[in-house]
Write an enzyme that holds these catalytic residues in place. Structure first.
Site, mmCIF file in Angstrom:
data_model
loop_
_atom_site.group_PDB
_atom_site.id
_atom_site.type_symbol
_atom_site.label_atom_id
_atom_site.label_comp_id
_atom_site.label_asym_id
_atom_site.label_seq_id
_atom_site.Cartn_x
_atom_site.Cartn_y
_atom_site.Cartn_z
ATOM 1 N N LYS A 189 0.862 -1.183 0.000
ATOM 2 C CA LYS A 189 0.000 0.000 0.000
ATOM 3 C C LYS A 189 0.898 1.233 0.000
ATOM 4 C CE LYS A 189 -1.789 2.836 2.797
ATOM 5 N NZ LYS A 189 -1.620 4.031 1.963
ATOM 6 N N GLY A 242 7.105 5.181 7.766
ATOM 7 C CA GLY A 242 6.225 6.339 7.892
ATOM 8 C C GLY A 242 6.415 6.983 9.252
ATOM 9 N N SER A 243 5.396 7.663 9.711
ATOM 10 C CA SER A 243 5.529 8.434 10.951
ATOM 11 C C SER A 243 5.505 7.527 12.189
ATOM 12 C CB SER A 243 4.383 9.443 11.051
ATOM 13 O OG SER A 243 3.159 8.745 11.149
ATOM 14 N N ARG A 245 3.768 8.106 14.800
ATOM 15 C CA ARG A 245 2.379 8.016 15.272
ATOM 16 C C ARG A 245 1.697 6.795 14.654
ATOM 17 N NH1 ARG A 245 -2.663 8.960 13.673
ATOM 18 N NH2 ARG A 245 -2.034 9.572 11.580
ATOM 19 N N GLU A 265 10.006 1.450 10.273
ATOM 20 C CA GLU A 265 10.990 2.514 10.002
ATOM 21 C C GLU A 265 10.215 3.814 10.163
ATOM 22 O OE1 GLU A 265 14.152 2.045 9.360
ATOM 23 O OE2 GLU A 265 14.071 -0.116 9.068
ATOM 24 N N CYS A 300 13.561 11.544 6.316
ATOM 25 C CA CYS A 300 13.467 11.037 7.692
ATOM 26 C C CYS A 300 14.741 11.326 8.486
ATOM 27 C CB CYS A 300 13.169 9.545 7.681
ATOM 28 S SG CYS A 300 14.344 8.606 6.692
ATOM 29 N N GLU A 399 9.071 16.350 14.905
ATOM 30 C CA GLU A 399 9.512 16.223 13.516
ATOM 31 C C GLU A 399 8.667 17.159 12.648
ATOM 32 O OE1 GLU A 399 8.642 12.543 11.378
ATOM 33 O OE2 GLU A 399 10.578 12.709 10.382
HETATM 34 P P1 NAD Z 1 2.428 8.498 7.594
HETATM 35 O O1 NAD Z 1 2.734 7.714 8.817
HETATM 36 O O2 NAD Z 1 1.385 9.524 7.648
HETATM 37 O O3 NAD Z 1 1.978 7.499 6.418
HETATM 38 C C1 NAD Z 1 2.801 6.422 6.027
HETATM 39 C C2 NAD Z 1 1.923 5.351 5.426
HETATM 40 O O4 NAD Z 1 1.056 4.844 6.437
HETATM 41 C C3 NAD Z 1 1.020 5.842 4.295
HETATM 42 O O5 NAD Z 1 0.944 4.868 3.297
HETATM 43 C C4 NAD Z 1 -0.314 6.019 4.992
HETATM 44 O O6 NAD Z 1 -1.425 5.904 4.144
HETATM 45 C C5 NAD Z 1 -0.275 4.872 5.986
HETATM 46 N N1 NAD Z 1 -1.177 5.044 7.139
HETATM 47 C C6 NAD Z 1 -1.586 6.194 7.713
HETATM 48 N N2 NAD Z 1 -2.441 5.931 8.740
HETATM 49 C C7 NAD Z 1 -2.553 4.580 8.806
HETATM 50 C C8 NAD Z 1 -3.286 3.701 9.638
HETATM 51 N N3 NAD Z 1 -4.103 4.146 10.610
HETATM 52 N N4 NAD Z 1 -3.165 2.368 9.431
HETATM 53 C C9 NAD Z 1 -2.356 1.895 8.459
HETATM 54 N N5 NAD Z 1 -1.659 2.681 7.615
HETATM 55 C C10 NAD Z 1 -1.749 4.015 7.793
HETATM 56 O O7 NAD Z 1 3.808 9.072 7.089
HETATM 57 P P2 NAD Z 1 4.076 9.955 5.792
HETATM 58 O O8 NAD Z 1 3.579 11.328 6.045
HETATM 59 O O9 NAD Z 1 3.619 9.239 4.585
HETATM 60 O O10 NAD Z 1 5.675 9.949 5.733
HETATM 61 C C11 NAD Z 1 6.450 10.776 6.510
HETATM 62 C C12 NAD Z 1 7.007 10.034 7.696
HETATM 63 O O11 NAD Z 1 7.750 8.901 7.266
HETATM 64 C C13 NAD Z 1 7.989 10.869 8.495
HETATM 65 O O12 NAD Z 1 7.725 10.696 9.862
HETATM 66 C C14 NAD Z 1 9.346 10.283 8.121
HETATM 67 O O13 NAD Z 1 10.348 10.486 9.088
HETATM 68 C C15 NAD Z 1 8.995 8.859 7.956
HETATM 69 N N6 NAD Z 1 10.017 8.149 7.160
HETATM 70 C C16 NAD Z 1 10.849 7.286 7.807
HETATM 71 C C17 NAD Z 1 11.848 6.625 7.093
HETATM 72 C C18 NAD Z 1 12.781 5.651 7.778
HETATM 73 O O14 NAD Z 1 13.447 4.893 7.088
HETATM 74 N N7 NAD Z 1 12.845 5.631 9.099
HETATM 75 C C19 NAD Z 1 11.988 6.853 5.724
HETATM 76 C C20 NAD Z 1 11.105 7.735 5.105
HETATM 77 C C21 NAD Z 1 10.117 8.388 5.829
#
Ligand code: NAD
Length: 496
Positions: A189, A242-243, A245, A265, A300, A399
């Site tokens: 996804k 992703g985040s 949270r 991650e 990130c 962040e």
């Molecule tokens: P996000 O957490 O909002 O979304 C990431 C993914 O999770 C998306 O596909 C989103 O649709 C999905 N998602 C959101 N809510 C969900 C839920 N309730 N259940 C399941 N899936 C859900 O993050 P973002 O805004 O897309 O990306 C930015 C974040 O990603 C930043 O915090 C960044 O630091 C982090 N990031 C981390 C790395 C790493 O390797 N550590 C690399 C890139 C980005």
């Protein structure tokens, strides 16, 4: 590298997929719903993309499970799987300009970075994982002579992969390459903010010979498609970038459902420490600017907290402001552009909110400031630097995921380490020093998955990537990534 005009011409020749990819076929969402995919550079509509939810998750999971059980991929000889993945890498290479263009249109990152970093890195990840898979041996344990204990590695089953938008193709490939190489079936996804390259590579995967049902792509929102994947009982592993949270939510969903394995991650608030003995203030300042303004700060590992020794602060600030001048937001399709727009209006608003909070909490604006947004003109933020920041301020703790830097000072090595570690995150850190002992000492004491000394952001497929604390667990890239997509099986055989 193509010129601006050539990229625009290519834009007119490519078509963008917008349906989900399930069991080797492009399929609209069962509900018929779509969401708008917007080009952040001019706010034009790129595509109306299938908005998948639980019904599509059920379909894709059934297809992935059936493919896994049939053994068509999971039980294929590793060297045959390797050849198919290599063919896929060849196809990605053949279409590299198109893939670069799709991500630039979809999320606004500079085309030069796409061509120079994201696409080659993604292809490299795929080739490397493919090459590993027929070199992964099992073990025989040194048990007593009456037994033979075999330790083997098996694929996990159906793996769900949920990715962010900041490096759309690269974040996807860091996960799907090892997961597919290990023989799993996958449901990806991608972020709803950048789903387009994932759909294109799925089509190329089938062309390369990856059997139907082994690689499925479900575009959609987190609270619908993402949550349904995380709660599904037939999905044994969830790999997420992703985040923090959402990472926390996924752990809860796993606990509420089938205790699926969750690899995370997550976010970061990385420190950059510039010691008084750094050998070249200009190089350190350029490094610090790169560490916060690359990819519009949507990184990130962005070093958004900068600690400079108070004795060199003034000279350092002159060099930092000079280095920051080279980051001029512009059209990301222009190969000269180093900084494009933010991914969408929501992200621009988040960045704006943090800049306003920094001003309200008493930080001093040294560069940039609140964006001058004009509807229809793209979501551009300004490279922004604050001095006189402190750890009590919100923008130093949270962040931002945008081009906003907090500069602070320190007087002793111990103080620098304490400040750097005063964060819930622990992803990356960059230190600048000419003292080898200090470099090792400080690296050891930093609570961080990765430390760069006199540099920032270097990476290679052979080196793991990931963080500690609220930045996640497990690692992408290298053998460590491959291992996390396999399960260990012990088989005891009595020799009596
Ligand atoms: P996000 O957490 O909002 O979304 C990431 C993914 O999770 C998306 O596909 C989103 O649709 C999905 N998602 C959101 N809510 C969900 C839920 N309730 N259940 C399941 N899936 C859900 O993050 P973002 O805004 O897309 O990306 C930015 C974040 O990603 C930043 O915090 C960044 O630091 C982090 N990031 C981390 C790395 C790493 O390797 N550590 C690399 C890139 C980005």
């Amino acid at each position: 590298m193509k010129t601006y005009q050539e990229w625009q011409a290519l834009r007119n020749t490519i078509s963008l997929h917008s349906d989900a990819y399930i069991n080797g076929v492009f399929t609209p969402a069962q509900s018929g719903d779509t969401f708008d995919c917007i080009n952040p550079t001019d706010e034009s509509l790129l595509a109306k993309v299938a908005s998948c939810d639980e019904a599509d998750v059920n379909l894709a999971t059934a297809a992935a499970k059936a493919a896994f059980k049939s053994g068509v991929w999971s039980n294929m000889a590793p060297n045959k799987r390797k050849r198919i993945l290599q063919k896929w890498a060849d196809l990605l290479e053949e279409h590299q300009d198109e893939l670069a263009l799709i991500d630039t249109l979809d999320m606004g990152k500079s085309i030069s970075e796409m061509v120079g970093i994201d696409v080659p890195d993604s292809i490299d990840s795929l080739r490397w994982s493919a090459e590993c898979i027929d070199k992964l041996y099992g073990e025989i344990a040194p048990t007593n002579p009456d037994n033979l204990a075999l330790i083997s590695r098996e694929p996990l089953g159906v793996v769900a992969i949920i990715t962010p938008w900041n490096y759309p193709l690269m974040m996807v490939m860091w996960k799907i390459a090892p997961a597919l190489a290990a023989g799993n079936s996958i449901i990806l996804k991608p972020s709803e903010k950048s789903p387009l390259s994932a759909l294109r590579i799925a089509e190329l995967a089938t062309q390369a010979g990856i059997p139907d049902g082994v690689f499925n792509v479900l575009p959609g929102f987190g609270h619908t498609a993402g949550k349904a994947l995380a709660l599904h009982h037939d999905i044994g592993t969830l790999a997420f970038t992703g985040s923090s949270r959402v990472a926390g939510l996924l752990m809860q969903y796993a606990g509420q459902s089938n205790m699926k394995r969750v690899w995370l991650e997550a976010g970061g608030k990385s420190p950059c420490i510039v010691f008084e003995d750094c050998k070249d203030i200009e190089a350190a300042a350029k490094g610090a600017a790169t560490a916060i303004f690359t990819n519009q700060g949507e990184v990130c590992i962005a070093c958004s907290r900068l600690y400079v020794h108070s004795s060199i602060k003034d000279a350092f600030m002159v060099a930092l402001l000079e280095a920051a001048k080279t980051y001029v937001p512009g059209d990301p399709l222009d190969p000269a552009t180093k900084m494009g727009p933010m991914v969408d209006k929501a992200q621009l608003d988040t960045v704006t909110g943090f800049i306003e909070s920094a001003i309200a909490e008493g930080a001093t604006l040294a560069l940039g400031g609140v964006p001058d947004y004009q509807e229809g003109q793209g979501f551009y933020a300004k490279p922004t630097i604050f001095t006189d920041a402190s750890h009590a301020m919100t923008f130093v703790q949270e962040e931002i995921f945008g081009p906003v830097l907090a500069v602070m000072t320190f007087d002793t090595e111990a103080e620098a380490i304490e400040l750097a570690n005063d964060s819930k995150y622990g992803l990356g850190a960059s230190i600048w020093t000419n003292d080898l002992g200090r470099a090792h000492r400080v690296s050891r004491l930093l609570e961080s998955g990765m430390v760069w000394v006199n540099t920032w952001g270097d990476g290679d497929t052979t080196v793991p990537f990931g963080g500690v604390k609220a930045s996640g667990n497990g690692r992408d890239k290298s053998w460590h990534a491959l291992e996390k997509y396999t399960e260990i099986k012990n088989t005891w055989i009595s020799l009596k």
